[in-house]
Design a protein around this motif. Structure first.
Motif, mmCIF file in Angstrom:
data_model
loop_
_atom_site.group_PDB
_atom_site.id
_atom_site.type_symbol
_atom_site.label_atom_id
_atom_site.label_comp_id
_atom_site.label_asym_id
_atom_site.label_seq_id
_atom_site.Cartn_x
_atom_site.Cartn_y
_atom_site.Cartn_z
ATOM 1 N N PHE A 216 -1.102 12.294 -5.513
ATOM 2 C CA PHE A 216 -1.415 11.051 -6.283
ATOM 3 C C PHE A 216 -0.995 9.715 -5.508
ATOM 4 N N THR A 217 0.012 9.848 -5.234
ATOM 5 C CA THR A 217 0.571 8.473 -4.463
ATOM 6 C C THR A 217 0.000 8.149 -3.002
ATOM 7 N N VAL A 218 -0.034 9.145 -2.393
ATOM 8 C CA VAL A 218 -0.614 9.174 -1.121
ATOM 9 C C VAL A 218 -2.004 8.563 -1.008
ATOM 10 N N SER A 219 -3.038 9.322 -2.060
ATOM 11 C CA SER A 219 -4.451 9.152 -1.977
ATOM 12 C C SER A 219 -4.539 7.839 -2.564
ATOM 13 N N TYR A 220 -3.805 7.256 -3.605
ATOM 14 C CA TYR A 220 -3.855 6.195 -4.241
ATOM 15 C C TYR A 220 -3.568 4.945 -3.493
ATOM 16 N N THR A 221 -2.509 5.192 -2.475
ATOM 17 C CA THR A 221 -2.143 4.248 -1.562
ATOM 18 C C THR A 221 -3.019 3.910 -0.405
ATOM 19 N N THR A 222 -3.786 5.101 -0.257
ATOM 20 C CA THR A 222 -4.875 4.959 0.976
ATOM 21 C C THR A 222 -6.023 4.153 0.245
ATOM 22 N N CYS A 223 -6.210 4.538 -1.081
ATOM 23 C CA CYS A 223 -7.320 3.792 -1.723
ATOM 24 C C CYS A 223 -7.151 2.034 -1.829
ATOM 25 N N LEU A 224 -5.978 1.756 -1.920
ATOM 26 C CA LEU A 224 -5.459 0.533 -2.323
ATOM 27 C C LEU A 224 -5.579 -0.216 -0.796
ATOM 28 N N ALA A 225 -5.147 0.423 0.094
ATOM 29 C CA ALA A 225 -5.073 -0.280 1.431
ATOM 30 C C ALA A 225 -6.466 -0.367 1.911
ATOM 31 N N TYR B 150 -8.664 0.552 10.384
ATOM 32 C CA TYR B 150 -8.415 1.801 10.286
ATOM 33 C C TYR B 150 -7.044 2.033 10.522
ATOM 34 N N ILE B 151 -6.298 1.526 11.626
ATOM 35 C CA ILE B 151 -5.058 1.539 11.902
ATOM 36 C C ILE B 151 -4.071 1.112 10.693
ATOM 37 N N PHE B 152 -4.603 -0.119 10.003
ATOM 38 C CA PHE B 152 -3.920 -0.438 8.756
ATOM 39 C C PHE B 152 -3.728 0.417 7.590
ATOM 40 N N VAL B 153 -4.848 1.213 7.497
ATOM 41 C CA VAL B 153 -5.058 2.121 6.537
ATOM 42 C C VAL B 153 -4.171 3.358 6.852
ATOM 43 N N PHE B 154 -3.945 3.851 8.079
ATOM 44 C CA PHE B 154 -3.338 4.811 8.603
ATOM 45 C C PHE B 154 -1.965 4.587 8.356
ATOM 46 N N ILE B 155 -1.497 3.478 8.679
ATOM 47 C CA ILE B 155 0.095 2.878 8.625
ATOM 48 C C ILE B 155 0.449 2.974 7.312
ATOM 49 N N MET B 156 -0.413 2.452 6.283
ATOM 50 C CA MET B 156 0.209 2.441 4.891
ATOM 51 C C MET B 156 0.298 3.774 4.417
ATOM 52 N N GLU C 90 3.727 5.774 3.123
ATOM 53 C CA GLU C 90 3.849 6.317 1.621
ATOM 54 C C GLU C 90 4.281 7.802 1.719
ATOM 55 N N ILE C 91 3.833 8.537 2.554
ATOM 56 C CA ILE C 91 4.144 9.876 3.035
ATOM 57 C C ILE C 91 5.493 9.971 3.406
ATOM 58 N N THR C 92 6.266 9.065 4.374
ATOM 59 C CA THR C 92 7.591 8.960 4.715
ATOM 60 C C THR C 92 8.365 8.507 3.721
ATOM 61 N N PHE D 259 6.669 3.678 -7.632
ATOM 62 C CA PHE D 259 5.330 3.155 -7.570
ATOM 63 C C PHE D 259 5.502 1.811 -6.849
ATOM 64 N N CYS D 260 6.468 1.417 -6.392
ATOM 65 C CA CYS D 260 6.643 0.034 -5.866
ATOM 66 C C CYS D 260 5.520 -0.393 -4.793
ATOM 67 N N GLY D 261 5.408 0.709 -4.185
ATOM 68 C CA GLY D 261 4.378 0.557 -2.980
ATOM 69 C C GLY D 261 3.038 0.279 -3.463
ATOM 70 N N PRO D 262 2.363 1.019 -4.257
ATOM 71 C CA PRO D 262 1.156 0.700 -4.936
ATOM 72 C C PRO D 262 1.118 -0.628 -5.573
ATOM 73 N N ILE D 263 2.260 -0.811 -6.330
ATOM 74 C CA ILE D 263 2.015 -2.025 -7.041
ATOM 75 C C ILE D 263 2.192 -3.255 -5.885
ATOM 76 N N PHE D 264 2.832 -3.116 -4.887
ATOM 77 C CA PHE D 264 2.792 -4.212 -3.889
ATOM 78 C C PHE D 264 1.520 -4.365 -3.361
ATOM 79 N N LEU D 265 0.855 -3.390 -3.118
ATOM 80 C CA LEU D 265 -0.568 -3.508 -2.245
ATOM 81 C C LEU D 265 -1.697 -3.990 -3.583
ATOM 82 N N CYS D 266 -1.496 -3.836 -4.877
ATOM 83 C CA CYS D 266 -2.410 -4.465 -5.727
ATOM 84 C C CYS D 266 -2.231 -5.995 -5.956
ATOM 85 N N LEU D 267 -0.676 -6.464 -5.701
ATOM 86 C CA LEU D 267 -0.669 -7.865 -5.587
ATOM 87 C C LEU D 267 -1.268 -8.680 -4.432
#
Length: 731
Positions: free
Chosen positions: A526-535, A568-574, A578-580, A620-628
């Motif tokens: 969930f966290t990795v796929s959702y972070t990719t989605c928001l990115a 694509y580079i930005f999405v990959f880095i985000m 998240e995986i790290t 969930f601070c990563g996904p919340i930050f991307l939402c903002l």
């Protein structure tokens, strides 16, 4: 026995070039033991026993007999074998009577005799300064002689025997007699009871003890039953008090587990096809402790799992006695045939010769000394056993040992958890007990089950969401070259749809019994796929701002962004970040699975952690930050051409996302944990639906229902209008 013989026959040092043979008789009844004894002392060709006069050259079928198990049978078989001086080594007959060499000159054993056992029990009683006991014996010779010797031995050292009793042989007589014995124990206020009986009699006795609710006593069991699992499986037997016992010392037999597993599985594969089972027998096939039929020579085969379960709890005590008896006979024959040079000088041996050398054998078998004294008894002692009920299955813990000649007892009393009426034993964390009860009940495990209505609704909603994403993906593939798809992000749309699909499918892991593995998979998915989605959403909004508002001001930055596929580079880095962070989370051992027992006395809530509010917020601070960030960039792009203006859709989606997460954190902070999995699943579904509906459905609407807006000319008109509005100031 077969295992030992195979080892010896494969050995190059013990009996080289000599192959041992054997014949096995069932040991389930004395009549069969007698039949086997006569068969062993008969001549192979004549099937008859020559008893007119003793002949030193008489060669019977067998040179040595291993067994039988019980003392009653050993007395009879020894009388038969002694007529022709055929040696006998028993692995289980412990009666003191058999130590009389005038009556049983050919008898030896690898189990200590009952005199040693009685001495061990008396030393155990003296160790804890108990002086008021009851002695119970079974109606067999083993039980009667043991009871009598126990009473006389205890009295001789000043231990008072308050009462004694005998468990009758016949079950109809047994019940009332056992009730009378128990009434006598309670009337005399005896707290220490010694039970000298075989396991069959002991089962009837302890079933009545449990039925009469006798608790808080200390029970000392003789070696015939102290480590029998059939006895420990009597319902609620752990309530009767503290159970100690005398047991044959454990031995080490490398490779024996594999040997047993191999042979039983091979045997069962053939037997299973030839036996027709009744319904009751079929139910018992998987039970390793009850796999025998009423007759002696027919077994209900165990399954592979049943055999492995049996081996898991086996301690190889009596089995090692059989093993050492076979090796004692082999060493005696090795000595008699003069095989020390690597080849045996003699080719034949008579039983009376083997009996002489057998009395002198002295060797070590896997660290255990094997020899016989003048009475045919071994030098080994006993283990002192404590029945530990810490887990679901009783453990026969060794808490000490007894060594004979002279009698020495060593006990670590700190290993005993005394179970008295005044002392409560805590249940394990997955159990509960009513107030003042002596029984622990398993807790009811609380989690989202597949057959619950809410689970069915969540599963259906997830399935519909996945189908919707597949349909949107198909539409975008078909109309990939149209302006609306390119304006929505082109290939990036498929990355976004794939991430949404993974995020949505993670909802299925909220249903069913959670475990550490499932929780880790759920969080990662969930966290990795959702972070990719928001990115993807963030980079798409930023790219539009960059094209329409920053390209003319920062042409070099814009050219680098386009040239090196910045989106694509930005999405990959985000995604990598998240995986790290996920693996850092795991390495720091922050709990991902929790079993909560403090909310309900009778229930245990299984949930994927962390349930701590602060840890949940951090996870969930990563996904919340991307939402903002999405909010901020969407605001900057509010005045773009309407065909490119996705700000209101992204703003709507992010508003739903933030509100749903705030609601989830409030539930974690204030509500019972049993609601958390259900709310989490609903929040994940709401998030994926809000982006799917808010971002993709308006574009599908234009593609399918407003094709006139999905043209290059229409898009160019919108861009020209946007340019004129920016150049011409509003009046």
């Amino acid at each position: 026995m077969r295992f030992a013989i195979e080892e010896i026959n494969n050995s190059s040092s013990l009996l080289p070039n000599v192959t041992l043979g054997y014949e096995i008789f069932d040991d389930c009844a004395i009549t069969i033991d007698i039949q086997g004894s006569f068969a062993f002392v008969s001549k192979p060709s004549e099937h008859a026993v020559k008893t007119v006069q003793f002949d030193h050259r008489y060669q019977p079928l067998a040179s040595v007999l291993i067994g039988p198990l019980k003392s009653d049978a050993a007395v009879i078989t020894s009388n038969i074998l002694s007529l022709l001086d055929v040696p006998q080594i028993s692995y289980g007959a412990s009666s003191e009577q058999l130590s009389d060499k005038t009556e049983y000159p050919n008898f030896m054993r690898t189990i200590p005799n009952d005199e040693n056992q009685i001495e061990a029990i008396i030393l155990l009683i003296q160790k804890f300064r108990w002086n008021w006991i009851t002695v119970i014996g079974s109606s067999s010779d083993y039980g009667e002689i043991g009871k009598r010797k126990m009473i006389s031995g205890a009295t001789a050292v000043g231990i008072c025997v308050a009462s004694y009793g005998t468990i009758p042989q016949h079950e109809l007589e047994s019940k009332q007699e056992i009730i009378n014995i128990i009434h006598t124990i309670t009337a005399n206020k005896v707290n220490v009871i010694v039970v000298f009986a075989d396991v069959h009699h002991a089962e009837h006795f302890f079933q009545e003890v449990v039925a009469m609710n006798i608790t808080g006593k200390v029970w000392i069991l003789s070696e015939a039953m102290s480590v029998k699992r059939t006895l420990s499986q009597i319902p609620n037997i752990k309530r009767i008090g503290t159970i100690l016992g005398i047991a044959i010392m454990q031995g080490h037999m490398p490779g024996y587990d594999k040997f047993v597993l191999r042979d039983i599985i091979a045997l069962n594969s053939g037997v299973s096809q030839s036996i027709k089972y009744s319904e009751k027998q079929r139910e018992r096939r998987d039970c390793p402790d009850n796999n025998f039929l009423a007759t002696c020579n027919q077994c209900i085969p165990c399954t592979t799992d049943g055999v492995k379960s049996l081996l898991q709890y086996s301690e190889w005590r009596i089995e090692f006695n059989v093993y050492s008896a076979v090796y004692a006979a082999a060493h005696s024959l090795h000595q008699l045939l003069q095989c020390d040079s690597g080849n045996c000088k003699k080719e034949s041996a008579y039983p009376w010769q083997l009996l002489k050398t057998l009395k002198t054998v002295n060797f070590s078998l896997n660290g255990v000394p094997i020899s016989f004294d003048e009475n045919g008894n071994p030098p080994t002692g006993y283990d002192i056993i404590y029945w530990d009920w810490k887990h679901e299955v009783v453990s026969f813990n060794v808490i000490g040992s007894y060594k004979p000649k002279p009698g020495r007892l060593q006990i670590d009393s700190s290993l005993i958890k005394w179970n008295s009426p005044e002392e409560c034993i805590p249940c394990n964390p997955n159990q509960w007990s009513p107030s003042k009860s002596t029984i622990c009940h398993n807790r009811y495990m609380v989690y989202l089950r597949w057959n619950e209505n809410i689970s069915i609704v969540i599963a259906l909603a997830t399935g519909i969401g996945l189908v919707l994403k597949v349909l949107i993906g198909a539409i975008f593939v078909i109309y990939f070259d149209t302006p609306i798809v390119k304006a929505a992000g082109g290939k990036l749309c498929f990355v976004l749809l794939l991430a949404l699909a993974f995020s949505c499918s993670s909802v299925y892991s909220f249903i069913g019994e959670p475990s550490p593995g499932i929780c880790i998979t759920r969080k990662l998915l969930f966290t990795v796929s959702y972070t990719t989605c928001l990115a993807c959403l963030l980079v798409r909004s930023f790219q539009l701002v960059l094209i329409f508002k920053m390209a003319s001001k920062l042409p070099k930055a814009y050219s680098y962004w386009v040239k090196y596929n910045g989106q694509y580079i930005f999405v990959f880095i985000m995604t990598v970040i998240e995986i790290t962070s996920f693996f850092i989370w795991i390495i720091r051992k922050i709990p991902v699975f929790e079993r909560i027992n403090d909310i309900s006395q009778t229930e245990s809530i299984l949930t994927c952690g962390p349930t701590n509010f602060l840890f949940s917020l951090l996870s969930f601070c990563g996904p919340i930050f991307l939402c903002l960030l999405c909010f901020m960039v969407s605001y900057l792009s509010k005045d773009l051409p309407k065909n490119y203006n996705e700000a209101k859709y992204i703003t709507f989606s992010m508003a739903v996302v933030l509100i749903s997460w705030i609601f989830l954190f409030l539930v974690i902070f204030s509500s019972p944990n049993s609601f958390i999995p259900c709310v989490e699943a609903a929040v994940v579904l709401l998030n994926t639906y809000s982006i799917t509906v808010g971002y993709f459905l308006p574009k599908c609407y234009i593609i399918l229902l407003k094709p006139e807006r999905n043209t290059t000319a229409f898009f160019q008109t919108c861009i020209q209008q946007y340019t004129r509005n920016r150049v011409t100031p509003q009046p």
